[in-house]
Design a protein around this motif. Structure first.
Motif, PDB file in Angstrom:
ATOM      1  N   THR A  31      72.452  21.483  55.552  1.00 58.22           N
ATOM      2  CA  THR A  31      72.186  21.126  54.074  1.00 58.22           C
ATOM      3  C   THR A  31      71.062  21.430  53.274  1.00 58.22           C
ATOM      4  N   ASN A  32      69.551  21.479  53.720  1.00 59.72           N
ATOM      5  CA  ASN A  32      69.112  21.985  52.673  1.00 59.72           C
ATOM      6  C   ASN A  32      69.064  23.197  52.090  1.00 59.72           C
ATOM      7  N   TYR A  33      69.440  24.125  52.728  1.00 68.15           N
ATOM      8  CA  TYR A  33      70.386  25.392  52.462  1.00 68.15           C
ATOM      9  C   TYR A  33      70.901  25.154  51.645  1.00 68.15           C
ATOM     10  N   LEU A  34      71.815  25.194  51.649  1.00 66.65           N
ATOM     11  CA  LEU A  34      73.284  24.735  50.858  1.00 66.65           C
ATOM     12  C   LEU A  34      72.866  24.392  48.950  1.00 66.65           C
ATOM     13  N   LYS A  35      71.628  23.255  48.957  1.00 62.64           N
ATOM     14  CA  LYS A  35      71.320  22.238  48.225  1.00 62.64           C
ATOM     15  C   LYS A  35      70.262  23.193  47.517  1.00 62.64           C
ATOM     16  N   THR A  36      69.327  24.220  48.464  1.00 67.41           N
ATOM     17  CA  THR A  36      69.163  25.039  47.687  1.00 67.41           C
ATOM     18  C   THR A  36      70.208  26.651  46.857  1.00 67.41           C
ATOM     19  N   HIS A  68      72.576  26.081  45.729  1.00 66.57           N
ATOM     20  CA  HIS A  68      73.296  24.967  44.504  1.00 66.57           C
ATOM     21  C   HIS A  68      72.320  25.212  43.012  1.00 66.57           C
ATOM     22  N   GLN A  69      71.521  25.432  43.622  1.00 61.19           N
ATOM     23  CA  GLN A  69      70.321  25.323  42.271  1.00 61.19           C
ATOM     24  C   GLN A  69      70.527  26.578  42.303  1.00 61.19           C
TER      25      GLN A  69
END
Length: 96
Positions: free
Chosen positions: A30-35, A37-38
């Motif tokens: 989840t944290n990697y996907l948030k990254t 998406h930036q």
């Protein structure tokens, strides 16, 4: 009787370890996907939408985490996003 208790504890320990491991992997993903998406490349004026040359200014950093703080980022204007120039071109139509 003692063997049953040991097996019971080992089984539940293994189940709890699997749940903990799966939750940790989910949080990491989840944290990697948030990254990801930036990354602003899809909204950049210099993006080409071609897999061979992703960006005309920074081709090596395009679509990677290094592009998050790209100093050459320029947002697409409304004209760039909506008009591809296809309406002004006349295409040859063969009579069939």
């Amino acid at each position: 009787m003692v063997l049953q208790i040991i097996c019971f504890c080992c089984t539940w320990g293994f189940i709890l370890f699997c749940i903990w491991s799966a939750s940790k992997i989910t949080m990491k993903g989840t944290n990697y996907l948030k990254t990801l998406h930036q990354i602003p490349c899809s909204r950049c004026r210099f993006a080409t939408n071609d897999h061979r040359l992703k960006c005309t200014v920074n081709p090596y950093d395009a679509e990677t985490e290094a592009a998050i703080y790209c100093r050459d980022f320029e947002p697409k204007s409304e004209k760039d996003a909506s008009d591809c120039g296809c309406a002004s071109k006349k295409f040859y139509q063969a009579n069939t």
